[in-house]
Enzyme design. Structure first.
Site, PDB file in Angstrom:
ATOM      1  N   ASP A 199       0.782  -1.317   0.077  1.00 26.28           N
ATOM      2  CA  ASP A 199      -0.014   0.103  -0.060  1.00 26.28           C
ATOM      3  C   ASP A 199       0.974   1.275  -0.015  1.00 26.28           C
ATOM      4  OD1 ASP A 199      -2.948   1.042   0.395  1.00 26.28           O
ATOM      5  OD2 ASP A 199      -1.370   2.138   1.980  1.00 26.28           O
ATOM      6  N   LYS A 222      -1.889   6.412  -4.448  1.00 26.69           N
ATOM      7  CA  LYS A 222      -3.198   7.216  -4.254  1.00 26.69           C
ATOM      8  C   LYS A 222      -2.867   8.628  -4.873  1.00 26.69           C
ATOM      9  CE  LYS A 222      -3.676   4.850   0.335  1.00 26.69           C
ATOM     10  NZ  LYS A 222      -2.127   4.788   0.714  1.00 26.69           N
TER      11      LYS A 222
END
Ligand code: A2P
Length: 315
Positions: free
Chosen positions: A46, A80
């Site tokens: 992530d 992101k």
């Protein structure tokens, strides 16, 4: 040890546990940690543009791809979109910039990091002190996220730090549904209502700060703490031959989330993924549920005055 997979609403699958890479405690060590994580079985990573370490992490991926330890299709890589790139004409470019940092042709999952866009003139003001009301909303941003899928830059798209009302609004307009909402979840903030809301809509939950991010730089003295030496967690762990940290991660899996713990230590990396050979009983889950005290530690105070600040609602 390898993590099993969770099926997403678009038919693709995500490993049920990943490595968090926010660099509070990883600065300068990121590549080593990522390589160690791959060696001990992690396949889900992530990341985020704002963490500033996509290049370093990308180098670690490249090394492990080159030496044959893993194939690209075995890795699950999330990154992101940062808040200063919500303006529709910036989204695709921001995604390409992250890909360029990693040295990859696609990511597996691209998330809107926060519902709060920063409408700065130049687009390079990462933390502006004042926000202007944007003439576009995250719905406009989402249309460009969808374009990232159509262009093959990412396999899936999702959101992070969205509350239920914002999700509802997004779903009304989405052609491609978000596959996950990534939110803070740990025993002090178990997010049962938001998890249930998302599950009803086939949106999976990725759980950040599973141990309450003890090494975060913005910690205040009276913040609630997730205590790994708490006898409740220790004693439940004894029953299964597991540590309290493993009990907390298993709790997060058992309440339906995909945790992304961080560790710089190879032994703890191994322990953290070694949680798929036991399961808590409903009674044990109920005991840990009682720790919930709305103990949010990532409240993003700097966004408090933003019209889309997500944490003014109960969930
Ligand atoms: P370390 O890097 O020394 O292992 P979060 O994911 O909630 O942000 O928490 C990360 C923090 O938790 C890091 O400080 C990390 O320290 C610590 N940590 C990670 N795994 C474990 C574990 N299995 N036992 C104890 N502490 C852990």
């Amino acid at each position: 040890m390898a993590a099993p997979y969770v099926k997403l609403n678009n038919g693709l699958r995500i490993p049920a546990l990943g490595l968090g890479t926010y660099q509070a405690n990883l600065a300068g060590e990121c590549a080593k940690v990522v390589k160690n994580a791959i060696d001990v079985g992690y396949r889900h990573f992530d990341c985020a543009f704002i963490y500033g370490n996509e290049k370093e992490i990308g180098e670690a991926f490249q090394e492990k791809l080159k030496d044959g330890t893993v194939k690209r299709e075995e890795l699950y890589i999330t990154t992101k979109l940062w808040n200063n790139c919500h303006r529709p004409d910036r989204v695709v470019d921001a995604c390409k910039k992250s890909l360029n940092n990693f040295g990859l042709s696609y990511v597996d999952l691209y998330l809107i990091h926060w519902p709060c866009g920063y409408d700065s003139q130049e687009g390079d003001d990462i933390f502006p002190s004042k926000f202007t009301l944007s003439s576009y909303s995250f719905v406009d941003t989402w249309k460009e996220m969808e374009k990232c899928v159509k262009l093959g830059l990412t396999k899936s798209i999702g959101i992070s730090n969205f509350n239920h009302e914002q999700i509802e609004r997004l779903l009304k307009h989405a052609e491609i549904k978000p596959v996950v909402n990534q939110i803070e979840v740990h025993p002090n903030l178990n997010q049962k209502k938001l998890i249930a809301f998302c599950k009803e809509r086939n949106i999976e939950i990725v759980a950040y700060s599973p141990f309450g991010a003890p090494s975060r730089p913005w910690a205040k003295p009276n913040d609630p703490v997730v205590r790994l030496d708490d006898p409740t967690f220790v004693n439940i762990g004894k029953k299964y031959g597991k540590t309290s940290a493993q009990v907390i991660l298993r709790y997060l899996v058992d309440i339906g989330t995909i945790p992304i713990p961080k560790s710089t230590n190879k032994e703890r990396l191994k322990l953290n993924i070694d949680i798929f050979d036991f399961k808590l009983t409903p009674d044990e889950i109920a005991i840990i549920d009682k720790y919930d005290c709305n103990g949010r530690i990532c409240s993003a105070e700097e966004m408090k005055n933003h019209p889309e600040y997500p944490f003014n609602l109960e969930y």
